[in-house]
Design a protein around this motif. Sequence first.
Motif, PDB file in Angstrom:
ATOM      1  N   GLY A  90      49.164  38.521  44.903  1.00 29.00           N
ATOM      2  CA  GLY A  90      49.435  39.726  45.679  1.00 29.00           C
ATOM      3  C   GLY A  90      48.336  40.076  46.670  1.00 29.00           C
ATOM      4  N   SER A  91      47.072  39.918  46.279  1.00 27.05           N
ATOM      5  CA  SER A  91      45.997  40.322  47.186  1.00 27.05           C
ATOM      6  C   SER A  91      45.991  39.440  48.436  1.00 27.05           C
ATOM      7  CB  SER A  91      44.640  40.269  46.485  1.00 27.05           C
ATOM      8  OG  SER A  91      44.316  38.943  46.136  1.00 27.05           O
ATOM      9  N   GLY A  92      46.304  38.153  48.265  1.00 28.23           N
ATOM     10  CA  GLY A  92      46.383  37.246  49.409  1.00 28.23           C
ATOM     11  C   GLY A  92      47.526  37.626  50.337  1.00 28.23           C
TER      12      GLY A  92
ATOM     13  N   HIS B 164      38.618  41.936  50.756  1.00 27.67           N
ATOM     14  CA  HIS B 164      39.507  42.166  49.620  1.00 27.67           C
ATOM     15  C   HIS B 164      38.814  41.627  48.370  1.00 27.67           C
ATOM     16  CE1 HIS B 164      42.970  43.344  52.113  1.00 27.67           C
ATOM     17  NE2 HIS B 164      42.307  42.644  53.011  1.00 27.67           N
ATOM     18  N   TYR B 165      38.560  42.502  47.415  1.00 31.42           N
ATOM     19  CA  TYR B 165      37.799  42.220  46.185  1.00 31.42           C
ATOM     20  C   TYR B 165      36.327  42.633  46.352  1.00 31.42           C
ATOM     21  CZ  TYR B 165      41.098  39.595  43.242  1.00 31.42           C
ATOM     22  OH  TYR B 165      42.125  39.233  42.442  1.00 31.42           O
ATOM     23  N   ALA B 166      35.844  43.431  45.427  1.00 30.02           N
ATOM     24  CA  ALA B 166      34.426  43.826  45.447  1.00 30.02           C
ATOM     25  C   ALA B 166      33.548  42.633  45.093  1.00 30.02           C
ATOM     26  CB  ALA B 166      34.193  44.968  44.458  1.00 30.02           C
TER      27      ALA B 166
ATOM     28  N   LEU C  32      40.037  47.191  46.682  1.00 30.13           N
ATOM     29  CA  LEU C  32      40.078  46.732  45.278  1.00 30.13           C
ATOM     30  C   LEU C  32      41.534  46.443  44.899  1.00 30.13           C
ATOM     31  CD1 LEU C  32      37.812  49.565  43.824  1.00 30.13           C
ATOM     32  CD2 LEU C  32      37.093  47.267  44.542  1.00 30.13           C
ATOM     33  N   HIS C  33      41.740  45.294  44.259  1.00 26.26           N
ATOM     34  CA  HIS C  33      43.110  44.909  43.893  1.00 26.26           C
ATOM     35  C   HIS C  33      43.362  44.945  42.398  1.00 26.26           C
ATOM     36  CE1 HIS C  33      44.762  43.716  47.784  1.00 26.26           C
ATOM     37  NE2 HIS C  33      43.520  43.431  48.090  1.00 26.26           N
ATOM     38  N   GLY C  34      42.321  45.144  41.613  1.00 30.68           N
ATOM     39  CA  GLY C  34      42.591  45.241  40.181  1.00 30.68           C
ATOM     40  C   GLY C  34      41.718  44.346  39.366  1.00 30.68           C
TER      41      GLY C  34
ATOM     42  N   SER D 146      55.838  35.625  38.702  1.00 34.87           N
ATOM     43  CA  SER D 146      54.397  35.889  38.545  1.00 34.87           C
ATOM     44  C   SER D 146      53.607  34.602  38.677  1.00 34.87           C
ATOM     45  CB  SER D 146      54.107  36.534  37.189  1.00 34.87           C
ATOM     46  OG  SER D 146      54.154  35.575  36.151  1.00 34.87           O
ATOM     47  N   ASN D 147      52.306  34.732  38.448  1.00 33.77           N
ATOM     48  CA  ASN D 147      51.436  33.552  38.466  1.00 33.77           C
ATOM     49  C   ASN D 147      51.174  33.044  37.047  1.00 33.77           C
ATOM     50  OD1 ASN D 147      49.810  35.574  37.565  1.00 33.77           O
ATOM     51  ND2 ASN D 147      48.499  35.633  39.373  1.00 33.77           N
ATOM     52  N   PHE D 148      52.043  33.414  36.114  1.00 33.21           N
ATOM     53  CA  PHE D 148      52.046  32.874  34.748  1.00 33.21           C
ATOM     54  C   PHE D 148      50.673  32.930  34.092  1.00 33.21           C
ATOM     55  CE2 PHE D 148      56.176  30.262  34.564  1.00 33.21           C
ATOM     56  CZ  PHE D 148      56.780  31.071  35.503  1.00 33.21           C
ATOM     57  N   ARG D 149      49.981  34.055  34.297  1.00 33.51           N
ATOM     58  CA  ARG D 149      48.728  34.237  33.581  1.00 33.51           C
ATOM     59  C   ARG D 149      49.031  34.982  32.295  1.00 33.51           C
ATOM     60  NH1 ARG D 149      44.266  37.028  35.702  1.00 33.51           N
ATOM     61  NH2 ARG D 149      45.532  38.406  36.987  1.00 33.51           N
ATOM     62  N   LYS D 150      48.092  34.933  31.341  1.00 36.12           N
ATOM     63  CA  LYS D 150      48.286  35.581  30.039  1.00 36.12           C
ATOM     64  C   LYS D 150      48.600  37.067  30.192  1.00 36.12           C
ATOM     65  CE  LYS D 150      46.676  33.705  25.796  1.00 36.12           C
ATOM     66  NZ  LYS D 150      46.155  32.348  25.888  1.00 36.12           N
TER      67      LYS D 150
ATOM     68  N   LYS E  59      48.266  44.492  32.031  1.00 37.25           N
ATOM     69  CA  LYS E  59      47.459  45.171  33.052  1.00 37.25           C
ATOM     70  C   LYS E  59      48.115  44.891  34.390  1.00 37.25           C
ATOM     71  CE  LYS E  59      42.893  45.459  31.241  1.00 37.25           C
ATOM     72  NZ  LYS E  59      41.782  44.827  30.694  1.00 37.25           N
ATOM     73  N   GLU E  60      48.099  45.877  35.263  1.00 40.15           N
ATOM     74  CA  GLU E  60      48.667  45.654  36.591  1.00 40.15           C
ATOM     75  C   GLU E  60      48.221  46.804  37.473  1.00 40.15           C
ATOM     76  OE1 GLU E  60      49.899  42.837  38.314  1.00 40.15           O
ATOM     77  OE2 GLU E  60      51.352  42.705  36.686  1.00 40.15           O
ATOM     78  N   ALA E  61      47.399  46.493  38.472  1.00 38.70           N
ATOM     79  CA  ALA E  61      46.917  47.570  39.347  1.00 38.70           C
ATOM     80  C   ALA E  61      48.042  48.140  40.185  1.00 38.70           C
ATOM     81  CB  ALA E  61      45.817  47.046  40.253  1.00 38.70           C
ATOM     82  N   PHE E  62      49.011  47.302  40.542  1.00 36.48           N
ATOM     83  CA  PHE E  62      50.137  47.742  41.378  1.00 36.48           C
ATOM     84  C   PHE E  62      51.424  47.029  40.970  1.00 36.48           C
ATOM     85  CE2 PHE E  62      52.933  47.772  45.028  1.00 36.48           C
ATOM     86  CZ  PHE E  62      52.793  49.041  45.562  1.00 36.48           C
TER      87      PHE E  62
HETATM   88  O1  GMT Z   1      47.705  39.858  39.127  1.00 34.25           O
HETATM   89  C1  GMT Z   1      47.292  38.796  39.510  1.00 34.25           C
HETATM   90  O2  GMT Z   1      47.331  37.862  38.767  1.00 34.25           O
HETATM   91  C2  GMT Z   1      46.753  38.540  40.911  1.00 34.25           C
HETATM   92  C3  GMT Z   1      46.019  39.700  41.523  1.00 34.25           C
HETATM   93  C4  GMT Z   1      45.627  39.395  42.957  1.00 34.25           C
HETATM   94  O3  GMT Z   1      44.447  39.456  43.238  1.00 34.25           O
HETATM   95  O4  GMT Z   1      46.508  39.139  43.766  1.00 34.25           O
HETATM   96  O5  GMT Z   1      46.839  40.845  41.563  1.00 34.25           O
HETATM   97  C5  GMT Z   1      46.213  42.082  41.745  1.00 34.25           C
HETATM   98  O6  GMT Z   1      46.390  42.515  43.092  1.00 34.25           O
HETATM   99  C6  GMT Z   1      47.764  42.716  43.479  1.00 34.25           C
HETATM  100  C7  GMT Z   1      47.798  43.113  44.955  1.00 34.25           C
HETATM  101  O7  GMT Z   1      47.125  44.328  45.178  1.00 34.25           O
HETATM  102  C8  GMT Z   1      48.398  43.784  42.580  1.00 34.25           C
HETATM  103  O8  GMT Z   1      49.768  43.950  42.945  1.00 34.25           O
HETATM  104  C9  GMT Z   1      48.301  43.342  41.106  1.00 34.25           C
HETATM  105  O9  GMT Z   1      48.831  44.350  40.285  1.00 34.25           O
HETATM  106  C10 GMT Z   1      46.850  43.063  40.750  1.00 34.25           C
HETATM  107  N1  GMT Z   1      46.779  42.450  39.406  1.00 34.25           N
HETATM  108  C11 GMT Z   1      46.233  43.067  38.349  1.00 34.25           C
HETATM  109  O10 GMT Z   1      45.774  44.190  38.391  1.00 34.25           O
HETATM  110  C12 GMT Z   1      46.253  42.295  37.072  1.00 34.25           C
END
Ligand code: GMT
Length: 379
Positions: free
Chosen positions: A18-20, A96-98, A122-124, A208-212, A284-287
Amino acid sequence: LRLKKLKVGVICYPTLGGSGVIATELGIMMADRGHEMHFITSSRPFRFLDAHPNIQFHEVKIDGYSVFKYPPYDIALANRIAQVIESEKLDLLHVHYAVPHAVSAALGKDMANSTIGVITTLHGTDVTILGHDPGLRNTVRYGINKSDATTAVSESLRQETLELIEPERDIMTIYNFIDNEKYKPVDPGTLKSDLGINEDEKVLIHISNFRKVKRIPDIIESFKGIAASINAKLLLVGEGPEKNAIEALVNELGLQEKIIFTGKRDDLPELLAISDLMLHLSEKEAFGLVLLEALACGLPSIATNVGGIPEVIENGVNGFLVQLGDIPAAVDKALLVLTDEELYTTLKEKALLTARDKFHSSTIVSQYEKLYYEVAENK
Ligand code: GMT
């Protein structure tokens, strides 16, 4: 009154989930608005379909010197950032990402002896995972404190970051968005039958990206309960580290005929168009960007009530929320949605409205653009 278009350096992992997607879509939309966008990355962003006149790409090269056990990517990135700040006369950096990107940006800025403004998004993962590691918490805080503005992709992530990291300055929530031209109800053609699904079968989908952290075993168990009551198939879209374990579980439960692994796909709007319900049961999921992609295609979801998900999925309005690990509740809600036609129609309508009214790309991109000007003008 907007005086000039900006020159912005973008630092992201272009191919990471998602962040990409957000970093590259935002870059493209800013470029469409006339800004000059400079991507400073290790690999070419996968969403660059056409060469855009306002987008340039600056590759970070790193040789595998045998003396280094770990090639120093973050330093090479800082070095490239310093070069591009100078050669392109950038007005601003958007990272994107601290960790590691905000830290590389601070170093690159210092190397270039520059006062350029830095925005960190911050993406999570950087906060929710790295922030819990006491050794890295200070690094996340450093990255945020060195930024002129920090944004989080949900209010939940903003709160969690403030509590866990205790940065010196406030964080602003700017929600994620999707390309509304791409994610909309589309005609899927013969895709449903091409995938071997009968017309009368309901289709559930997980992407998804099939992570745990995505808890795919919960998806499989829930689907098993759903498929015991109605005629249904499950599409599992994506690739990732848990793939083999998931395949083994599917075989063990004897669900091979009902669960289709599609691998990574580019035709997400079409896959969403043939689907009746999305399942997203992460811990867990930031978004949860795929939830928004689904909403924009008119698809309701059953999702866990964690992180930023309740800001995207409103319980009983555009889907249903369940507690983490509560498989019976996921089954109940899914069966309710898939058997009550009137409810389904309302959820679908509300899904489309949420994507249009709360997360429209033009609204969100304007929020970032406003911030870009504020940070650039303050320098
Ligand atoms: O969730 C992931 O595995 C990938 C990660 C990323 O860096 O793309 O996702 C995070 O950023 C996304 C885009 O902002 C959010 O939609 C996801 O919820 C977030 N993942 C987590 O917080 C686990």
